[in-house]
Scaffold this active site. Structure first.
Site, PDB file in Angstrom:
ATOM      1  N   ILE A  17       0.722  12.240  10.936  1.00  0.00           N
ATOM      2  CA  ILE A  17       0.582  11.176  11.920  1.00  0.00           C
ATOM      3  C   ILE A  17       1.945  10.715  12.421  1.00  0.00           C
ATOM      4  O   ILE A  17       2.137  10.482  13.624  1.00  0.00           O
ATOM      5  CB  ILE A  17      -0.203   9.996  11.316  1.00  0.00           C
ATOM      6  CG1 ILE A  17      -1.660  10.406  11.059  1.00  0.00           C
ATOM      7  CG2 ILE A  17      -0.152   8.779  12.238  1.00  0.00           C
ATOM      8  CD1 ILE A  17      -2.452   9.396  10.247  1.00  0.00           C
ATOM      9  N   TYR A 159      -4.736   3.395  -4.213  1.00  0.00           N
ATOM     10  CA  TYR A 159      -4.397   3.605  -2.804  1.00  0.00           C
ATOM     11  C   TYR A 159      -5.028   2.560  -1.885  1.00  0.00           C
ATOM     12  O   TYR A 159      -4.352   1.972  -1.046  1.00  0.00           O
ATOM     13  CB  TYR A 159      -4.841   5.012  -2.403  1.00  0.00           C
ATOM     14  CG  TYR A 159      -4.755   5.335  -0.936  1.00  0.00           C
ATOM     15  CD1 TYR A 159      -3.534   5.686  -0.355  1.00  0.00           C
ATOM     16  CD2 TYR A 159      -5.893   5.347  -0.131  1.00  0.00           C
ATOM     17  CE1 TYR A 159      -3.453   6.009   0.995  1.00  0.00           C
ATOM     18  CE2 TYR A 159      -5.825   5.669   1.221  1.00  0.00           C
ATOM     19  CZ  TYR A 159      -4.601   6.002   1.778  1.00  0.00           C
ATOM     20  OH  TYR A 159      -4.518   6.321   3.113  1.00  0.00           O
ATOM     21  N   LYS A 163      -3.499  -0.113   1.279  1.00  0.00           N
ATOM     22  CA  LYS A 163      -3.858  -0.082   2.692  1.00  0.00           C
ATOM     23  C   LYS A 163      -4.465  -1.405   3.141  1.00  0.00           C
ATOM     24  O   LYS A 163      -4.258  -1.852   4.272  1.00  0.00           O
ATOM     25  CB  LYS A 163      -4.811   1.085   2.964  1.00  0.00           C
ATOM     26  CG  LYS A 163      -4.153   2.448   2.812  1.00  0.00           C
ATOM     27  CD  LYS A 163      -2.967   2.592   3.769  1.00  0.00           C
ATOM     28  CE  LYS A 163      -2.313   3.951   3.705  1.00  0.00           C
ATOM     29  NZ  LYS A 163      -1.220   4.110   4.686  1.00  0.00           N
TER      30      LYS A 163
END
Length: 256
Positions: A17, A159, A163
């Site tokens: 990305i 994780y 985020k």
């Protein structure tokens, strides 16, 4: 040319990305500071990216430093100021997602994930924001969060909180930095095919299942994030701050 004469910093820009965003920012007229891990294995990809950006008529410089290091943000800002004269856009994209079960999660893996994905991001955003404040012309900060900020994952207990933290950080920074004309937003990718999940998606049955959950019928590509990032960085989004933009092919609304 939505970003003409803008100076953009992108972390984790050597691939995936970040790389797609760096190229699109250059296509739209920006100079780019390429943040990457500093590992020798990444350098050839960084050199190639610099050549591609220069072929588009823009300038690029690379800074190799770990995303989880609290000092890395300052290094990125210094590179932007010394090479381009300032910072207009900061894109926090660097992140890792080493899948692991919760009950036997190694402490070192948890800490590495949190430091890379969230703690380093905090200090990098802070460094960019302070430079934008000094310049006095506002700016845009964009964090690449994830659909995982909104849903759980049994193999992502280390994780998903990072985020969610990035999303929350952008919301709070939108309030804290609004008086300085600095806009802060998050993009929330769904399942995007990058190096971070290539092993997980090597299973064709898993790939087909993930694509079937998406109303648009396919997995995402890094380029799918580049346009939304450029939009949030540009004056077209001059009244957009504290927002979260899902870029998931409709997966989130289909999870029922």
């Amino acid at each position: 040319m939505l970003l003409t004469d803008k100076n953009v910093i992108i972390t984790g820009a050597s691939r995936g990305i970040g790389r797609a965003a760096a190229l699109e920012c250059a296509r739209q007229g920006a100079n780019v500071v390429i943040g990457y891990s500093g590992s020798p294995s990444s350098y050839s990809a960084v050199e190639e990216l610099i050549k591609e950006i220069e072929a588009l008529g823009q300038k690029a410089v690379a800074v190799g430093a770990p995303a989880g290091d609290p000092e890395t943000g300052e290094l990125l800002v210094e590179a932007a100021v010394s090479n381009f004269g300032g910072v207009d856009v900061f894109v926090n994209n660097a992140g890792i997602c080493p899948f692991h079960s919760f009950l036997d999660m190694p402490r070192e893996l948890y800490l590495e994930t949190v430091n890379t994905n969230l703690n380093g991001a905090f200090f990098a955003v802070q460094a960019a924001a302070n430079q934008m404040k000094r310049q006095g012309r506002g700016g845009a900060i964009i964090a690449v969060s994830s659909i995982s900020a909104l849903v759980g994952g049994g193999m992502q207990t280390h994780y998903t909180p990072t985020k969610a933290g990035l999303l929350s950080l952008m919301q709070s920074c939108a309030i804290a930095l609004g008086p300085y004309g600095i806009r802060c937003n998050a993009v929330l990718p769904g399942t995007i095919e990058t190096d971070i999940n290539k092993d997980d998606l090597a299973d064709q049955e898993k790939r087909d299942y993930m694509a079937s959950r998406t109303p648009l019928g396919r997995l995402g590509r890094p380029e799918d994030l580049a346009g939304p990032i450029v939009f949030l960085a540009s004056e077209m989004a001059q009244y957009v701050t504290g927002a979260s933009l899902l870029v998931d092919g409709g997966m989130y609304v289909n999870l029922q």
